[in-house]
Write a protein that holds these residues in place. Sequence first.
Motif, PDB file in Angstrom:
ATOM      1  N   PRO A  74       0.763  -1.267  -0.062  1.00 20.77           N
ATOM      2  CA  PRO A  74      -0.105  -0.090  -0.067  1.00 20.77           C
ATOM      3  C   PRO A  74       0.791   1.181  -0.109  1.00 20.77           C
ATOM      4  N   ASP A  75       1.957   1.264   0.848  1.00 24.51           N
ATOM      5  CA  ASP A  75       2.690   2.576   0.896  1.00 24.51           C
ATOM      6  C   ASP A  75       3.567   2.703  -0.512  1.00 24.51           C
ATOM      7  N   ALA A  78       1.059   4.473  -2.680  1.00 24.24           N
ATOM      8  CA  ALA A  78       0.840   5.878  -2.420  1.00 24.24           C
ATOM      9  C   ALA A  78       1.914   6.722  -2.931  1.00 24.24           C
ATOM     10  N   PHE A  86     -10.634   8.172   2.508  1.00 27.03           N
ATOM     11  CA  PHE A  86     -11.396   7.119   3.056  1.00 27.03           C
ATOM     12  C   PHE A  86     -12.924   7.718   3.311  1.00 27.03           C
ATOM     13  N   VAL A  90      -9.813   7.387   9.770  1.00 27.29           N
ATOM     14  CA  VAL A  90      -9.770   6.863  11.380  1.00 27.29           C
ATOM     15  C   VAL A  90      -9.271   8.025  12.263  1.00 27.29           C
ATOM     16  N   ALA A 107       7.717  10.449   3.581  1.00 31.25           N
ATOM     17  CA  ALA A 107       7.928   8.870   3.346  1.00 31.25           C
ATOM     18  C   ALA A 107       7.694   8.806   1.634  1.00 31.25           C
ATOM     19  N   GLN A 108       6.620   9.337   1.131  1.00 32.41           N
ATOM     20  CA  GLN A 108       6.414   9.416  -0.088  1.00 32.41           C
ATOM     21  C   GLN A 108       7.575   9.964  -0.895  1.00 32.41           C
TER      22      GLN A 108
ATOM     23  N   SER B 389      -6.708  -1.309  11.098  1.00 31.67           N
ATOM     24  CA  SER B 389      -7.443  -0.375  10.356  1.00 31.67           C
ATOM     25  C   SER B 389      -6.481   0.985  10.404  1.00 31.67           C
ATOM     26  N   LEU B 390      -6.020   1.219  11.518  1.00 31.61           N
ATOM     27  CA  LEU B 390      -5.031   2.488  11.562  1.00 31.61           C
ATOM     28  C   LEU B 390      -3.924   2.132  10.654  1.00 31.61           C
ATOM     29  N   PHE B 392      -3.355   0.296   8.141  1.00 36.09           N
ATOM     30  CA  PHE B 392      -3.746   0.566   6.676  1.00 36.09           C
ATOM     31  C   PHE B 392      -4.010   1.872   6.362  1.00 36.09           C
ATOM     32  N   TYR B 393      -4.398   2.942   7.087  1.00 40.22           N
ATOM     33  CA  TYR B 393      -4.655   4.059   6.928  1.00 40.22           C
ATOM     34  C   TYR B 393      -3.366   4.855   6.586  1.00 40.22           C
ATOM     35  N   LEU B 394      -2.397   4.319   7.774  1.00 41.58           N
ATOM     36  CA  LEU B 394      -1.133   5.123   7.483  1.00 41.58           C
ATOM     37  C   LEU B 394      -0.363   4.537   6.305  1.00 41.58           C
ATOM     38  N   ARG B 395      -0.438   3.116   5.899  1.00 40.31           N
ATOM     39  CA  ARG B 395       0.272   2.832   4.896  1.00 40.31           C
ATOM     40  C   ARG B 395      -0.362   3.347   3.647  1.00 40.31           C
ATOM     41  N   ALA B 396      -1.601   3.614   3.462  1.00 42.69           N
ATOM     42  CA  ALA B 396      -2.089   4.111   2.435  1.00 42.69           C
ATOM     43  C   ALA B 396      -1.893   5.693   2.106  1.00 42.69           C
ATOM     44  N   ARG B 397      -0.879   6.263   3.418  1.00 44.40           N
ATOM     45  CA  ARG B 397      -0.556   7.586   3.172  1.00 44.40           C
ATOM     46  C   ARG B 397       0.766   7.501   2.863  1.00 44.40           C
ATOM     47  N   GLY B 398       1.489   6.371   2.667  1.00 44.41           N
ATOM     48  CA  GLY B 398       3.006   6.175   2.154  1.00 44.41           C
ATOM     49  C   GLY B 398       3.730   5.591   3.338  1.00 44.41           C
ATOM     50  N   LEU B 399       3.459   5.110   4.628  1.00 41.15           N
ATOM     51  CA  LEU B 399       4.386   4.973   5.524  1.00 41.15           C
ATOM     52  C   LEU B 399       4.481   3.661   5.494  1.00 41.15           C
ATOM     53  N   SER B 400       5.833   3.008   5.542  1.00 41.21           N
ATOM     54  CA  SER B 400       6.034   1.548   5.399  1.00 41.21           C
ATOM     55  C   SER B 400       5.435   0.806   6.709  1.00 41.21           C
ATOM     56  N   GLU B 401       5.679  -0.534   6.733  1.00 41.39           N
ATOM     57  CA  GLU B 401       4.830  -1.079   7.873  1.00 41.39           C
ATOM     58  C   GLU B 401       5.749  -0.604   9.134  1.00 41.39           C
ATOM     59  N   GLU B 403       7.389   2.105   9.642  1.00 43.55           N
ATOM     60  CA  GLU B 403       7.117   3.518  10.034  1.00 43.55           C
ATOM     61  C   GLU B 403       5.877   3.736  10.506  1.00 43.55           C
ATOM     62  N   LEU B 407       4.721   5.161  14.390  1.00 48.70           N
ATOM     63  CA  LEU B 407       3.792   6.082  14.725  1.00 48.70           C
ATOM     64  C   LEU B 407       2.685   5.947  15.694  1.00 48.70           C
ATOM     65  N   LEU B 408       2.001   4.621  15.357  1.00 49.44           N
ATOM     66  CA  LEU B 408       1.087   4.403  16.172  1.00 49.44           C
ATOM     67  C   LEU B 408       1.501   3.904  17.574  1.00 49.44           C
TER      68      LEU B 408
END
Lengths: 250, 441
Positions: A74-75, A78, A86, A90, A107-108, B389-390, B392-401, B403, B407-408
């Motif tokens: 996913p990253d 992005a 979304f 969240v 990160a991106q 779910s949190l 995934f939200y962060l990964r969808a914004r470009g953070l690696s697993e 990272e 952050l969490l």
Amino acid sequence: MSLLEVKNLQVRVEEREILHGLSLTVNPGEVHAIMGPNGSGKSTLSHVIAGKPGYQVTGGEILFKGEDLLEMAPDVRAAKGVFLAFQYPVEIPGVATMNFLRTALNAQRKARGESEYSTPDFLKKVREVAASLNIPQDMLRRGVNVGFSGGEKKRNEILQMALFQPSLCILDEMDSGLDIDALRVAADGVNALRSPERAMVVITHYQRLLNYIVPDVVHVMSKGRVVKSGGKELALELEASGYAQFEDAA
Amino acid sequence: MNLVLAKTDTGRAISDIFAVARDRLPGAGKIADARRQAFESYERAGLPHRRIEDWKYTDLRVLMRDVLPLAAAPDAAALKRAEAAAKAHAVEGARRLVLVDGVFAPKLSDVGRLESGLSIRTLRDVLEADDAALHAQLLAPDNSDAMVALNSAMMTDGLVIEIADGTALTQPLHIVHIASSAQPAAMFTRSLLKLGKTAGATLVESYIAADGAKSYQVHDALVLAIGDGARLDHVRLVEDGRDAFNISSSVVTLGTRAHFNTFGMTSGAGVSRYQAVIAVAGEHSRVETNGVNLLNGRQHADSTLFLDHAVPNCSSREIFRAVVDDRAHSVFQGRIIVRPKAQKTDAKMMTRALLLSDEAEADNKPELEIFADDVTCGHGATTGALDESLLFYLRARGLSEKEAQALLIQAFVGEAIEQIANDHLREMAIATAQRWLEARA
């Protein structure tokens, strides 16, 4: 080259097939609307494009700028320019919005081999965009989406979109939970990002949103397939006649 | 299993240690008597073990096995290494008070130009002086706990700080406990901070190791007396070496309309235990006690807090967070007692643990004992993994697993860290957590 090509996509969640061979082609500069009743698979499509875990792709493919999107984390998606706004953003208590935005943007950029933003440049940019979206500064200091109203959460999604400058924006039910004023602000934010290089896929249940974000193409989804595509007038037609005709067609 | 034999062995070892150390322990007469009595209490009980309810999850007979001999006073080389460590852990703008291997080090400390209303002496000096009132306060901790008794018997040095009525210190006080000895050894320290009426202070305690320090034991006790209308902000950071033991006890008393805000973070030490007894003895007082454990490898950290509401109209808040990776073990025991007279008490406690590996362990034991009928009290405890779910939200914004996890985790511990009132100290705690997360990735 098309920006996004979804070809005959079949997706399962646990034992149930949700998408039964869905195809969709989106070119740069286009705005596509995907409409359909609850349970037609709209959100599943957006989740699979963004790479949410828990979905099993059993057939078909998704190409993004010609590359196999399904192979990417996913990253990585992005960083390559896929953005999902979304439906239910969240809440992340304890992470200030500003810190989150900077971490994500850097990160991106790092993944693309670009230099990180300097702090003053970054702050300036965020403040500019936030002002244009009526996002008060104190919201940026609060935890991500914590205590935000529905409208604020959606505006925060658009703020991220404006900041990250993705080439494909998927807006999942952006209008849910918004009153008409909040909707207008959000739609203005989205419209400001329309450009010849960028495409948008607007997923919505209601035609109302499309008065503000006027699509080039409208698709109707039913039971996991696109059953009809047309121009923006198709949305109005649906508003008048409802989804029932397509449920039979599917 | 022959427990009697095990106890005798431990007892004999410490008996020798006490006999050998006696000449180096300050205080004659009543102090010496008190030491002997405390030592006898310790000898009867031996190291706490799992059948002692308060120590159920931290069995020192298994984890620590033995009390090490008293550390030698630091030599010039030790002080030099300690100085480097003190610099690396400096708190900007704070008045630094350094204990090296359990002995006050004046050359590494800022004891000049004291603000008016501030008095700082060493424990050694106070125990050697004729000051019955201070001695009584220093000997107040209850020797029914074996580790407190051991500390009472062996306390060698520490700080005795008094802040006069109406004095609000602008400069934080920073007590730095540094271990420097390459020989496995134990240090026994006890400090007292007294705040007069409407006084105010910020106290930071750091526990660190100098280069080359080996498998040492910290045995510390702290007595805090917060006067009427006074406010104390307290931060303790345990960053001891991975092979070290840190056994610390605090005894806190609040007067009327007093305010105590305390935060503890444990990221160091192999085995640590922090036990605090907070007596809310004056009406309209407030206590906020918060903490974070950041553990990995085979670390074991235990926070055991006892809040005693004895009078009406007081409030207390406890927020505790544990992040536990690998095979580490976190323990939180939070006991709140609301005595019959303590009507209108408002006490809340929330403890949460985040397990990052299948072998990590967290024990949360909240206990509420309420004997008054007009109170608002609540507690909660959760243990779980990171929210998918949190992530995934962060990964969808470009953070690696990694990272996204980092952050969490920051967010998770942030809820406790945010309670630190002093901006600079809060930033320090955040930075410590970030270092821990970076080391993890």
